[in-house]
Design a protein around this motif. Structure first.
Motif, PDB file in Angstrom:
ATOM      1  N   ASN A  55       0.809  -1.231   0.000  1.00 16.69           N
ATOM      2  CA  ASN A  55       0.000   0.000   0.000  1.00 16.69           C
ATOM      3  C   ASN A  55       0.838   1.274   0.000  1.00 16.69           C
ATOM      4  O   ASN A  55       0.508   2.260   0.690  1.00 16.69           O
ATOM      5  N   LEU A  56       1.894   1.288  -0.789  1.00 18.60           N
ATOM      6  CA  LEU A  56       2.758   2.468  -0.839  1.00 18.60           C
ATOM      7  C   LEU A  56       2.084   3.667  -1.507  1.00 18.60           C
ATOM      8  O   LEU A  56       2.493   4.813  -1.279  1.00 18.60           O
ATOM      9  N   HIS A  57       1.057   3.403  -2.298  1.00 13.88           N
ATOM     10  CA  HIS A  57       0.317   4.519  -2.888  1.00 13.88           C
ATOM     11  C   HIS A  57      -0.336   5.383  -1.804  1.00 13.88           C
ATOM     12  O   HIS A  57      -0.508   6.584  -1.978  1.00 13.88           O
ATOM     13  N   LYS A  94       5.622   5.735  -9.441  1.00 12.95           N
ATOM     14  CA  LYS A  94       6.480   6.813  -9.943  1.00 12.95           C
ATOM     15  C   LYS A  94       5.656   7.837 -10.730  1.00 12.95           C
ATOM     16  O   LYS A  94       5.897   9.055 -10.628  1.00 12.95           O
ATOM     17  N   ASN A  95       4.692   7.354 -11.489  1.00 12.54           N
ATOM     18  CA  ASN A  95       3.806   8.268 -12.227  1.00 12.54           C
ATOM     19  C   ASN A  95       2.962   9.108 -11.271  1.00 12.54           C
ATOM     20  O   ASN A  95       2.724  10.301 -11.506  1.00 12.54           O
ATOM     21  N   LEU A  96       2.528   8.464 -10.187  1.00  9.49           N
ATOM     22  CA  LEU A  96       1.708   9.165  -9.188  1.00  9.49           C
ATOM     23  C   LEU A  96       2.512  10.277  -8.514  1.00  9.49           C
ATOM     24  O   LEU A  96       1.990  11.372  -8.265  1.00  9.49           O
ATOM     25  N   ILE A  97       3.778  10.007  -8.246  1.00 11.61           N
ATOM     26  CA  ILE A  97       4.653  11.004  -7.634  1.00 11.61           C
ATOM     27  C   ILE A  97       4.812  12.213  -8.555  1.00 11.61           C
ATOM     28  O   ILE A  97       4.739  13.367  -8.117  1.00 11.61           O
ATOM     29  N   GLN A  98       5.004  11.950  -9.837  1.00 11.26           N
ATOM     30  CA  GLN A  98       5.141  13.045 -10.803  1.00 11.26           C
ATOM     31  C   GLN A  98       3.837  13.833 -10.937  1.00 11.26           C
ATOM     32  O   GLN A  98       3.839  15.071 -10.993  1.00 11.26           O
ATOM     33  N   GLU A  99       2.743  13.091 -10.988  1.00  8.03           N
ATOM     34  CA  GLU A  99       1.430  13.724 -11.137  1.00  8.03           C
ATOM     35  C   GLU A  99       1.129  14.669  -9.979  1.00  8.03           C
ATOM     36  O   GLU A  99       0.558  15.747 -10.169  1.00  8.03           O
ATOM     37  N   LYS A 100       1.550  14.266  -8.771  1.00 12.22           N
ATOM     38  CA  LYS A 100       1.275  15.069  -7.580  1.00 12.22           C
ATOM     39  C   LYS A 100       2.409  16.048  -7.261  1.00 12.22           C
ATOM     40  O   LYS A 100       2.388  16.715  -6.216  1.00 12.22           O
ATOM     41  N   LYS A 101       3.414  16.101  -8.158  1.00 14.66           N
ATOM     42  CA  LYS A 101       4.540  17.026  -8.004  1.00 14.66           C
ATOM     43  C   LYS A 101       5.248  16.835  -6.661  1.00 14.66           C
ATOM     44  O   LYS A 101       5.482  17.790  -5.902  1.00 14.66           O
ATOM     45  N   LEU A 102       5.602  15.580  -6.400  1.00 11.63           N
ATOM     46  CA  LEU A 102       6.273  15.235  -5.144  1.00 11.63           C
ATOM     47  C   LEU A 102       7.693  14.724  -5.376  1.00 11.63           C
ATOM     48  O   LEU A 102       8.290  14.116  -4.482  1.00 11.63           O
ATOM     49  N   ASP A 103       8.241  14.999  -6.558  1.00 13.61           N
ATOM     50  CA  ASP A 103       9.566  14.481  -6.901  1.00 13.61           C
ATOM     51  C   ASP A 103      10.644  14.907  -5.916  1.00 13.61           C
ATOM     52  O   ASP A 103      11.622  14.185  -5.679  1.00 13.61           O
ATOM     53  N   ASP A 104      10.491  16.106  -5.340  1.00 17.33           N
ATOM     54  CA  ASP A 104      11.496  16.620  -4.415  1.00 17.33           C
ATOM     55  C   ASP A 104      11.248  16.187  -2.976  1.00 17.33           C
ATOM     56  O   ASP A 104      12.001  16.545  -2.064  1.00 17.33           O
ATOM     57  N   ILE A 105      10.192  15.385  -2.765  1.00 22.24           N
ATOM     58  CA  ILE A 105       9.832  14.950  -1.413  1.00 22.24           C
ATOM     59  C   ILE A 105       9.925  13.436  -1.250  1.00 22.24           C
ATOM     60  O   ILE A 105      10.445  12.937  -0.247  1.00 22.24           O
ATOM     61  N   VAL A 106       9.432  12.679  -2.228  1.00 21.99           N
ATOM     62  CA  VAL A 106       9.392  11.210  -2.134  1.00 21.99           C
ATOM     63  C   VAL A 106      10.498  10.615  -2.994  1.00 21.99           C
ATOM     64  O   VAL A 106      10.598  10.905  -4.188  1.00 21.99           O
ATOM     65  N   GLU A 107      11.307   9.749  -2.388  1.00 19.22           N
ATOM     66  CA  GLU A 107      12.443   9.155  -3.096  1.00 19.22           C
ATOM     67  C   GLU A 107      12.472   7.634  -2.902  1.00 19.22           C
ATOM     68  O   GLU A 107      12.364   7.146  -1.773  1.00 19.22           O
ATOM     69  N   PHE A 108      12.625   6.905  -3.994  1.00 19.79           N
ATOM     70  CA  PHE A 108      12.887   5.467  -3.932  1.00 19.79           C
ATOM     71  C   PHE A 108      14.399   5.286  -3.961  1.00 19.79           C
ATOM     72  O   PHE A 108      15.066   5.696  -4.917  1.00 19.79           O
TER      73      PHE A 108
END
Length: 215
Positions: A55-57, A94-108
């Motif tokens: 449930n990482l989403h 990864k698409n969800l992170i981009q869609e929500k503009k969280l690239d600078d917050i969430v990192e794998f």
């Protein structure tokens, strides 16, 4: 088989008289608390296979809510997909992170070798786990041994952790719990619990004792 060794009753639901509850085997000399690192961001971490069952989403949805509340934080997720279905889920994340503009917050951060995983825990402030497995998660125990704050929706921890460390799977409720935990001091009784119930040395002793009883 003569014996079934299981870390908890939730991990083996066969109802067999052969089941022996042993706890997990956590090396508490390796997984130990570490002085807090400098920095102003609240560091949220998660460890495990990248899979739908984890449930990482939800964590990404929570990150969006926390960002909207101007909460100062980042998220690091250690682990990688294994199955083809896991890889598809990973790409969706990864698409969800981009869609929500969280690239600078969430990192794998990918898979980490076992020798480096304790250091990853020690650099975090809060360990989160929203798994559907219903069994005691070894990664959560490792984080507890390292003195992290814990937040989980896993039913196996309901009789172990306090109410403040347990959540449902509602993103808004999870975000509120995280904000509340950020203000609290770490509960180092977590480490004492792991040392007593899931210590590697204790596990070995329990297994040996089970065989001795049958001699």
């Amino acid at each position: 088989v003569n014996k079934i060794f299981t870390p908890s009753k939730e991990s083996c639901r066969l109802g067999s008289k052969k089941a022996e509850i042993t706890g997990h085997g956590i090396d508490i000399d390796k997984f130990k608390s570490h002085p807090a690192t400098s920095g102003t961001k609240f560091k949220i971490i998660s460890v495990g296979r990248i899979a739908r069952v984890k449930n990482l989403h939800l964590l990404i949805e929570v990150a969006e809510i926390l960002k909207s509340k101007n909460f100062n934080f980042n998220v690091k997720i250690a682990g990688s997909p294994i199955l083809k279905s896991d890889q598809i889920y990973f790409e969706n994340l990864k698409n969800l992170i981009q869609e929500k503009k969280l690239d600078d917050i969430v990192e794998f951060v990918g898979s980490l070798p076992n020798k480096n995983i304790a250091e990853f825990y020690q650099d975090g402030d809060l360990f989160v786990n929203f798994s559907d497995t219903g069994s005691i998660d070894k990664a959560a125990l490792e984080a507890m041994a390292c003195g992290l704050k814990i937040l989980t929706s896993n039913e196996a921890f309901k009789n172990i952790l306090k109410e403040e460390n347990i959540t449902d799977k509602n993103p808004e409720n999870i975000s509120n719990k995280i904000i509340s935990l950020e203000k609290r001091a770490s509960d180092f009784n977590f480490r004492s619990y792991v040392a007593k119930n899931h210590n590697l040395d204790t596990l070995i002793a329990k297994i040996i004792q089970c065989f001795k009883k049958d001699e």
